[in-house]
Design a protein around this motif. Structure first.
Motif, PDB file in Angstrom:
ATOM      1  N   LEU A  31       0.834  -1.204   0.000  1.00  0.00           N
ATOM      2  CA  LEU A  31       0.000   0.000   0.000  1.00  0.00           C
ATOM      3  C   LEU A  31       0.866   1.252   0.000  1.00  0.00           C
ATOM      4  CD1 LEU A  31      -2.708  -0.922   2.678  1.00  0.00           C
ATOM      5  CD2 LEU A  31      -3.053  -0.793   0.209  1.00  0.00           C
TER       6      LEU A  31
ATOM      7  N   VAL B 223      -7.695  -0.915   5.683  1.00  0.00           N
ATOM      8  CA  VAL B 223      -7.757  -1.624   4.405  1.00  0.00           C
ATOM      9  C   VAL B 223      -7.875  -3.115   4.713  1.00  0.00           C
ATOM     10  CG1 VAL B 223      -6.600  -2.095   2.215  1.00  0.00           C
ATOM     11  CG2 VAL B 223      -6.344   0.144   3.289  1.00  0.00           C
TER      12      VAL B 223
ATOM     13  N   SER C  59      -7.800  -7.062   4.263  1.00  0.00           N
ATOM     14  CA  SER C  59      -6.818  -7.882   3.563  1.00  0.00           C
ATOM     15  C   SER C  59      -7.372  -8.434   2.241  1.00  0.00           C
ATOM     16  CB  SER C  59      -6.396  -9.027   4.474  1.00  0.00           C
ATOM     17  OG  SER C  59      -5.791 -10.045   3.736  1.00  0.00           O
ATOM     18  N   PHE C  60      -6.463  -8.596   1.269  1.00  0.00           N
ATOM     19  CA  PHE C  60      -6.780  -9.215  -0.022  1.00  0.00           C
ATOM     20  C   PHE C  60      -7.353 -10.631   0.186  1.00  0.00           C
ATOM     21  CE2 PHE C  60      -4.988 -12.084  -3.335  1.00  0.00           C
ATOM     22  CZ  PHE C  60      -5.641 -11.588  -4.442  1.00  0.00           C
TER      23      PHE C  60
ATOM     24  N   ARG D 125     -12.030   5.815   6.957  1.00  0.00           N
ATOM     25  CA  ARG D 125     -12.226   5.176   5.652  1.00  0.00           C
ATOM     26  C   ARG D 125     -12.097   3.681   5.853  1.00  0.00           C
ATOM     27  NH1 ARG D 125     -10.890   9.129   1.392  1.00  0.00           N
ATOM     28  NH2 ARG D 125     -11.115   7.487  -0.159  1.00  0.00           N
TER      29      ARG D 125
ATOM     30  N   ILE E  15     -11.824   0.326   3.553  1.00  0.00           N
ATOM     31  CA  ILE E  15     -11.627  -0.062   2.154  1.00  0.00           C
ATOM     32  C   ILE E  15     -11.476  -1.579   2.068  1.00  0.00           C
ATOM     33  CG2 ILE E  15     -10.148   0.276   0.133  1.00  0.00           C
ATOM     34  CD1 ILE E  15      -9.212   2.914   1.683  1.00  0.00           C
TER      35      ILE E  15
ATOM     36  N   TRP F  96     -12.451  -6.831  -2.350  1.00  0.00           N
ATOM     37  CA  TRP F  96     -13.320  -7.691  -3.161  1.00  0.00           C
ATOM     38  C   TRP F  96     -14.706  -7.065  -3.171  1.00  0.00           C
ATOM     39  CZ3 TRP F  96     -11.796 -11.879  -6.069  1.00  0.00           C
ATOM     40  CH2 TRP F  96     -10.485 -12.341  -5.854  1.00  0.00           C
TER      41      TRP F  96
ATOM     42  N   GLU G  62     -15.783   1.043   0.965  1.00  0.00           N
ATOM     43  CA  GLU G  62     -15.340   1.378  -0.392  1.00  0.00           C
ATOM     44  C   GLU G  62     -14.615   0.217  -1.044  1.00  0.00           C
ATOM     45  OE1 GLU G  62     -13.251   5.331  -0.485  1.00  0.00           O
ATOM     46  OE2 GLU G  62     -13.566   5.095   1.668  1.00  0.00           O
TER      47      GLU G  62
ATOM     48  N   ARG H 216     -12.302  -0.326  -4.626  1.00  0.00           N
ATOM     49  CA  ARG H 216     -11.732   0.237  -5.858  1.00  0.00           C
ATOM     50  C   ARG H 216     -10.727  -0.723  -6.462  1.00  0.00           C
ATOM     51  NH1 ARG H 216     -10.580   6.440  -4.873  1.00  0.00           N
ATOM     52  NH2 ARG H 216     -12.433   6.941  -3.651  1.00  0.00           N
TER      53      ARG H 216
ATOM     54  N   TRP I 252      -8.188  -4.218  -6.562  1.00  0.00           N
ATOM     55  CA  TRP I 252      -7.107  -4.715  -5.699  1.00  0.00           C
ATOM     56  C   TRP I 252      -6.093  -3.602  -5.458  1.00  0.00           C
ATOM     57  CZ3 TRP I 252      -6.749  -9.546  -9.295  1.00  0.00           C
ATOM     58  CH2 TRP I 252      -7.768 -10.427  -8.957  1.00  0.00           C
ATOM     59  N   LEU I 253      -5.656  -3.484  -4.229  1.00  0.00           N
ATOM     60  CA  LEU I 253      -4.725  -2.409  -3.855  1.00  0.00           C
ATOM     61  C   LEU I 253      -3.336  -2.936  -3.533  1.00  0.00           C
ATOM     62  CD1 LEU I 253      -7.137  -0.473  -1.473  1.00  0.00           C
ATOM     63  CD2 LEU I 253      -6.689   0.008  -3.880  1.00  0.00           C
ATOM     64  N   VAL I 254      -3.195  -4.272  -3.504  1.00  0.00           N
ATOM     65  CA  VAL I 254      -1.875  -4.832  -3.139  1.00  0.00           C
ATOM     66  C   VAL I 254      -1.323  -5.704  -4.268  1.00  0.00           C
ATOM     67  CG1 VAL I 254      -2.319  -4.777  -0.693  1.00  0.00           C
ATOM     68  CG2 VAL I 254      -2.894  -6.825  -1.976  1.00  0.00           C
TER      69      VAL I 254
ATOM     70  N   SER J 230      -2.512 -16.058   1.271  1.00  0.00           N
ATOM     71  CA  SER J 230      -2.702 -14.955   0.328  1.00  0.00           C
ATOM     72  C   SER J 230      -1.374 -14.338  -0.112  1.00  0.00           C
ATOM     73  CB  SER J 230      -3.618 -13.893   0.917  1.00  0.00           C
ATOM     74  OG  SER J 230      -3.002 -13.275   2.013  1.00  0.00           O
TER      75      SER J 230
ATOM     76  N   LEU K 191      -0.248 -14.055  -4.051  1.00  0.00           N
ATOM     77  CA  LEU K 191       0.080 -12.778  -4.698  1.00  0.00           C
ATOM     78  C   LEU K 191       1.483 -12.814  -5.312  1.00  0.00           C
ATOM     79  CD1 LEU K 191      -1.302 -10.063  -2.251  1.00  0.00           C
ATOM     80  CD2 LEU K 191      -1.927 -10.334  -4.643  1.00  0.00           C
TER      81      LEU K 191
ATOM     82  N   ARG L 294       1.985 -12.710  -9.368  1.00  0.00           N
ATOM     83  CA  ARG L 294       2.633 -11.507  -9.914  1.00  0.00           C
ATOM     84  C   ARG L 294       3.830 -11.872 -10.780  1.00  0.00           C
ATOM     85  NH1 ARG L 294       0.200  -7.512  -6.653  1.00  0.00           N
ATOM     86  NH2 ARG L 294      -1.647  -7.277  -7.953  1.00  0.00           N
TER      87      ARG L 294
ATOM     88  N   LEU M  26     -10.751 -17.466  -0.919  1.00  0.00           N
ATOM     89  CA  LEU M  26      -9.827 -16.756  -1.805  1.00  0.00           C
ATOM     90  C   LEU M  26      -9.462 -17.643  -2.989  1.00  0.00           C
ATOM     91  CD1 LEU M  26      -8.007 -14.270  -2.342  1.00  0.00           C
ATOM     92  CD2 LEU M  26      -6.230 -15.414  -1.048  1.00  0.00           C
TER      93      LEU M  26
ATOM     94  N   PHE N  49       0.399  -5.038 -10.399  1.00  0.00           N
ATOM     95  CA  PHE N  49       0.136  -4.207  -9.226  1.00  0.00           C
ATOM     96  C   PHE N  49      -0.107  -2.761  -9.668  1.00  0.00           C
ATOM     97  CE2 PHE N  49       2.337  -1.459  -5.962  1.00  0.00           C
ATOM     98  CZ  PHE N  49       1.332  -1.531  -5.014  1.00  0.00           C
ATOM     99  N   VAL N  50      -1.194  -2.146  -9.169  1.00  0.00           N
ATOM    100  CA  VAL N  50      -1.482  -0.741  -9.504  1.00  0.00           C
ATOM    101  C   VAL N  50      -1.354   0.087  -8.220  1.00  0.00           C
ATOM    102  CG1 VAL N  50      -3.091   0.843 -10.623  1.00  0.00           C
ATOM    103  CG2 VAL N  50      -3.125  -1.567 -11.227  1.00  0.00           C
TER     104      VAL N  50
ATOM    105  N   ARG O  91      -3.723   3.381  -7.206  1.00  0.00           N
ATOM    106  CA  ARG O  91      -5.081   3.370  -6.633  1.00  0.00           C
ATOM    107  C   ARG O  91      -5.076   3.837  -5.183  1.00  0.00           C
ATOM    108  NH1 ARG O  91      -6.612  -2.367  -8.914  1.00  0.00           N
ATOM    109  NH2 ARG O  91      -7.187  -1.771 -11.021  1.00  0.00           N
ATOM    110  N   PHE O  92      -4.230   3.222  -4.373  1.00  0.00           N
ATOM    111  CA  PHE O  92      -4.215   3.615  -2.968  1.00  0.00           C
ATOM    112  C   PHE O  92      -3.590   4.998  -2.792  1.00  0.00           C
ATOM    113  CE2 PHE O  92      -2.469   3.707   1.378  1.00  0.00           C
ATOM    114  CZ  PHE O  92      -3.654   3.555   2.060  1.00  0.00           C
TER     115      PHE O  92
ATOM    116  N   MET P  72      -6.258   7.542  -3.349  1.00  0.00           N
ATOM    117  CA  MET P  72      -7.215   7.585  -2.240  1.00  0.00           C
ATOM    118  C   MET P  72      -6.637   8.343  -1.053  1.00  0.00           C
ATOM    119  SD  MET P  72      -8.562   3.685  -2.262  1.00  0.00           S
ATOM    120  CE  MET P  72     -10.256   3.627  -1.793  1.00  0.00           C
TER     121      MET P  72
ATOM    122  N   GLU Q  37      -7.702  11.900   0.536  1.00  0.00           N
ATOM    123  CA  GLU Q  37      -8.127  11.945   1.940  1.00  0.00           C
ATOM    124  C   GLU Q  37      -7.334  12.994   2.730  1.00  0.00           C
ATOM    125  OE1 GLU Q  37     -10.571  10.399   3.393  1.00  0.00           O
ATOM    126  OE2 GLU Q  37     -10.113  10.895   5.485  1.00  0.00           O
TER     127      GLU Q  37
END
Lengths: 240, 171
Positions: free
Chosen positions: A65, A196, A198-199, A218, A220, A223, A234, A236, A238-240, B90, B94, B98, B119, B155-156, B159-160, B163, B167
């Protein structure tokens, strides 16, 4: 004599009730509410950031993150790790030097005179297999240590207090949240709380997610199903 | 080709024992995976047919099968592998996806919380990996067609970042 005793205990009961009501009302007043006003920064160009590294997968996610953040904006940074979680502390150090190497080659910014990051250790609220009888004592020790970092130390120097705190679970994240609410309760400066999930959480929230949801600014998830029928949650991607 | 089996820092006896069984080794070999490395963590397995060799065990008479408790860097192992077989943690999922490596996960059914299973199923539905039971592992390896797996999105980080910047008032 009996009469005065009776009236004393009645009065004490009323007093306790009054205190509980006032505390409950105060907590109700400081709970986060959705706001439509867009925040803009006026005073400071930098933002002190705190993040809890909850070990294992939680730590990897928290670092992912942070990885795209502009560290010249988010400075200084405070990493909270659980007692004995040497691996997370090592990951924080490695991550910081990796980020420093990136910025050195890309920018001409001078070095920040303040220490750009710190790593703080929080005693565990409960160890695996610990007896339930001793848990209140270890939990209290954990809470007091968070209150020291979040409430007391910043009284001496505001620089130590994060302006935003990123939480990704597990349990000890709740203890940090308690300390933040001590600040809010007393009307002191307090970090904004961003949780946030967890995935790994696809169809149900984690226990710390369920507990913290009403208290964070917030919330987040990663899924889409978790955001359905949960107002304020919220999603948006996957963030990780 | 190179197959890597990992249970991370957990203990998963039945998966490790199954991975070292003749039925799994035979099907791996028949699919062209000559080198088999197993990272077993704290799991128990029958060491009788293995020889201690420094930090790891090597199968007697078959030096291409290695068993390690822990490895210095799992990332390095994923990089070398042409197939990864793993518990459904997880973090491992990942990391492996990746790197765009074919992955078969085996959720640990003995864990109380079934979120590993959730998952795994969600990612199977998206076509990114295959899931199997301990018992069904040889069949899952036999049926695996790596080219049918859908590549996992990169990985993007923005996005975070967006946010948080929003904030905290960084317009």
């Amino acid at each position: 004599m009996q009469d005065t005793n009776a009236s004393f205990s009645t009065r004490a009961a009323w007093a306790v009730l009054a205190v509980i009501t006032i505390v409950a009302l105060r907590i109700y007043c400081i709970l986060p509410r959705p706001s439509v006003v867009k925040r803009t920064r006026r005073r400071k160009l930098t933002c002190a950031l705190g993040v809890f590294l909850g070990s294992g997968g939680h730590t990897s996610e928290a670092i992912a993150l942070m990885s795209a953040l502009d560290f010249s904006r988010y400075t200084p940074r405070t990493y909270f790790v659980s007692e004995g979680d040497i691996l997370s502390a090592k990951k924080a150090l490695a991550f910081e030097s990796e980020k420093a190497a990136q910025t050195d080659s890309h920018s001409t910014l001078g070095t920040d005179p303040r220490s750009p990051y710190g790593i703080f250790t929080i005693p565990r609220a409960r160890r695996v297999h610990q007896s339930l009888f001793t848990t209140p004592f270890t939990a209290l020790r954990s809470v007091l240590s968070c209150i020291y970092y979040i409430t007391l130390a910043p009284l001496a120097s505001q620089d130590n207090l994060p302006e935003v705190l990123i939480l990704n679970g597990p349990g000890t994240a709740c203890v940090l949240c308690v300390a933040v609410y001590v600040n809010k309760f007393l009307g002191l400066a307090s970090p904004r709380l961003i949780y946030v999930e967890s995935f790994a959480r696809v169809g149900s929230l984690s226990l710390s997610g369920k507990l913290l949801r009403p208290f964070v600014d917030r919330f987040i998830v990663q899924w889409p199903d978790l955001a359905k029928e949960r107002p304020g949650v919220e999603y948006r991607g996957w963030l990780v | 080709m190179h197959a890597f089996v990992t249970v991370g820092s957990t203990r998963f006896d039945t998966l490790v024992q199954r991975a070292l069984s003749d039925s799994v080794i035979d099907v791996l070999r028949s699919k062209g995976y000559s080198k088999i490395v197993v990272q077993c963590g704290n799991s128990d397995f029958n060491t009788e047919s293995y020889e201690r060799c420094g930090d790891c065990w090597v199968r007697k008479g078959d030096e291409d099968i290695e068993v390690w408790r822990f490895k210095e860097s799992l990332q390095e192992e994923y990089k070398q592998a042409d197939l990864v077989i793993s518990h459904a943690g997880s973090g491992t999922i990942l990391d492996v996806l990746r790197m765009r490596k074919p992955l078969i996960v085996i959720p640990n059914e003995t864990l109380l919380d079934n979120h590993q299973q959730e998952l795994a199923s969600a990612l199977v539905n998206l076509g990114h990996l295959k899931a199997s039971t301990v018992l069904g592992l040889p069949e899952a390896i036999r049926r695996l067609d790596p080219s049918s797996l859908i590549p996992f999105p990169p990985f993007v980080g923005s996005r975070f970042k967006e946010m948080l910047d929003d904030e905290m008032g960084f317009a």
